[in-house]
Design an enzyme around this catalytic site. Structure first.
Site, PDB file in Angstrom:
ATOM      1  N   GLY A  60       0.872  -1.183   0.000  1.00 50.67           N
ATOM      2  CA  GLY A  60       0.000   0.000   0.000  1.00 50.67           C
ATOM      3  C   GLY A  60       0.897   1.216   0.000  1.00 50.67           C
ATOM      4  O   GLY A  60       1.287   1.709   1.051  1.00 50.67           O
ATOM      5  N   LYS A  84      -5.189   6.728  19.176  1.00 49.97           N
ATOM      6  CA  LYS A  84      -5.230   7.320  17.839  1.00 49.97           C
ATOM      7  C   LYS A  84      -6.598   7.087  17.191  1.00 49.97           C
ATOM      8  O   LYS A  84      -7.110   7.956  16.480  1.00 49.97           O
ATOM      9  CB  LYS A  84      -4.123   6.760  16.938  1.00 49.97           C
ATOM     10  CG  LYS A  84      -4.118   7.498  15.610  1.00 49.97           C
ATOM     11  CD  LYS A  84      -2.890   7.284  14.776  1.00 49.97           C
ATOM     12  CE  LYS A  84      -2.915   8.206  13.561  1.00 49.97           C
ATOM     13  NZ  LYS A  84      -2.060   7.681  12.475  1.00 49.97           N
TER      14      LYS A  84
END
Lengths: 307, 307
Positions: free
Chosen positions: B7, B184
């Site tokens: 990716g 996060k």
């Protein structure tokens, strides 16, 4: 009968126009300068199912002086307290006040200005549009239900219902109007806020996989809070009613979409989903869907700098 | 060490570029044709804090054949299973796999393809931008935390952390990385979805009266579910961290806004708020804020006809 329309937007114009045809006296009240000026100078222009222009008196609420027999409240929800304040001078001991606003909780506001035995609460499925100042567009048929808040004073409600039916507004005296008011609030509470947030038509919302899921969770919160307030609500029937309404109104953007997205005006969210959340909080019932929707709409109002 | 970047968007390019400077072999994997072509023909162009163009091999995931020492996963969350499927051929018995995706629940997906003792979970605050095919814009500094999922295999994680630090990516071996991953996720779960729905910057959300209220309720749901999963989370500290982040990022539209509003791409909502709702449902914990937000984002995807 001297009838004031307190809040002469699209719906107020429809009611004022139709009632004026019965030989009752009608005075329109509004605060929109251009609208007042247009009607004073050229009359109220009606298009749609009928086309005509009628002379009707219109003035600002604070300018009205003659004691009213009946006042029909048709303001935006957040303008209601100011309107009631402004029309104190025309409220006599026998003045009946019929509330046809969308949303919940208005009776608590009205009670601060009007004795309970003169308050009539109602709900209508009539619609109307305003094409511009002094110009109402009226199409289709509707009806309304109303009830005297004071059970001892049904007669007052029945007389008003008869007068409205004579004006072809087709009013029914309803011995239990609150479930109907809550049912309409469910329609508004499921479609208005969500379509405004998602910038979509009612049909687009209901065609999405998650739209109907949200709608059912919102209705559930309305029903739980309404029942806790003593209003008898049939959740299954309301779900069916809301889904049926969505089919008929599939191509429409609901009024809150018009307010928030199209015209950047303050919404009535505090009187729909917000009202359920406030009532729920008082009753110890958590209504997170109504609360988050209210917060999102208010945040969007602030982001758009709408005051 | 042969390192694959699975990716190679903005973040993948940053990591690939910086690691390639250490003498390790890097191969970028991606499925975006224009991006592959640009890098194959002209190299990877870096602008920002440094300006240079580097030759780096790039190919489609299915074209990779050499067994990897390390694979760094940097796909969009919903592309992860397909990526893992496509790169089966390069996964050997000692291939380490480091997941740096945003969101929650990826370890369950990765476990279906990789033995637990080779899985490293991490979280990073590095940022990066893609200016166009073959062109990454890199500014600012960051860091990352990572941990071996198999406590018996800490050494593998520490080796990877050392290599990344040598590449100036500043990796810390973290004996308890999950709280950082959840923290996060709280940042993403509070700002991304809401700013995407409200079409606003992070600063606009937090400056509104209702924005911080929503943020706190969302964090609370994350914390309750995380704790029930055995992740130790300090709600007060997370609230402070999210609010501090909002100040630093006030002028930004978060990535989900870019996906949904700007580029009409599918969002990662199922791996952020949606993941909390799914986990909550399994644990018998109601998470209505996360659920409604997920439903609204999915409805908006459908309304925009994003597939």
């Amino acid at each position: 009968m001297l009838v004031y329309i307190a809040g002469s937007g699209a719906m107020g114009c429809r009611f004022g126009y139709q009632i004026s045809k019965t030989g009752n006296d009608v005075i329109l009240l509004d605060n929109w300068e251009d609208h007042i000026k247009a009607i004073q100078e050229n009359g109220l222009k009606i298009t749609g199912d009928v086309e005509e222009t009628v002379k009707l008196p219109i003035m600002k609420p604070t300018e009205a002086t003659k004691e009213a027999d009946l006042i029909i409240l048709f303001t935006k929800a957040m303008q209601l307290p100011q309107m009631l304040q402004d029309i104190k001078g025309i409220i006599g001991s026998e003045t009946k006040v019929l509330c046809l606003l969308n949303g919940l909780g208005h009776e608590e506001v009205i009670r601060q200005y009007i004795p309970e035995h003169n308050i009539l609460m109602g709900v209508t499925v009539w619609t109307a549009g305003l094409e511009g100042p002094g110009h109402a567009h009226l199409q289709g048929v509707g009806a309304l239900n109303l009830q005297s808040m004071d059970a001892e004073n049904q007669e007052a409600g029945r007389q008003v219902a008869d007068m409205l039916t004579e004006a072809k507004l087709f009013a029914t005296y309803d011995e239990n109007v609150l479930p109907n008011i809550w049912r309409k609030a469910c329609v508004n509470g499921t479609m208005n806020s969500t379509c405004a947030l998602l910038d979509c038509t009612i049909g687009e919302l209901f065609a999405s996989e998650d739209g109907p899921k949200m709608v059912k969770e919102i209705i559930h919160e309305f029903v739980v809070v309404g029942e806790a307030e003593g209003v008898s609500l049939n959740e299954e029937e309301i779900v069916k009613y809301v889904f049926d309404t969505s089919v008929k109104a599939a191509h429409h953007y609901p009024s809150m979409h018009q307010d928030l997205v199209q015209n950047h005006r303050l919404t009535e969210i505090d009187f729909i989903n917000g009202a359920v959340n406030t009532k729920g909080a008082k009753l110890g019932i958590d209504t997170p869907y109504c609360r988050l929707i209210t917060q999102l709409v208010h945040a969007k109002e602030e982001i758009l700098k709408i005051k």
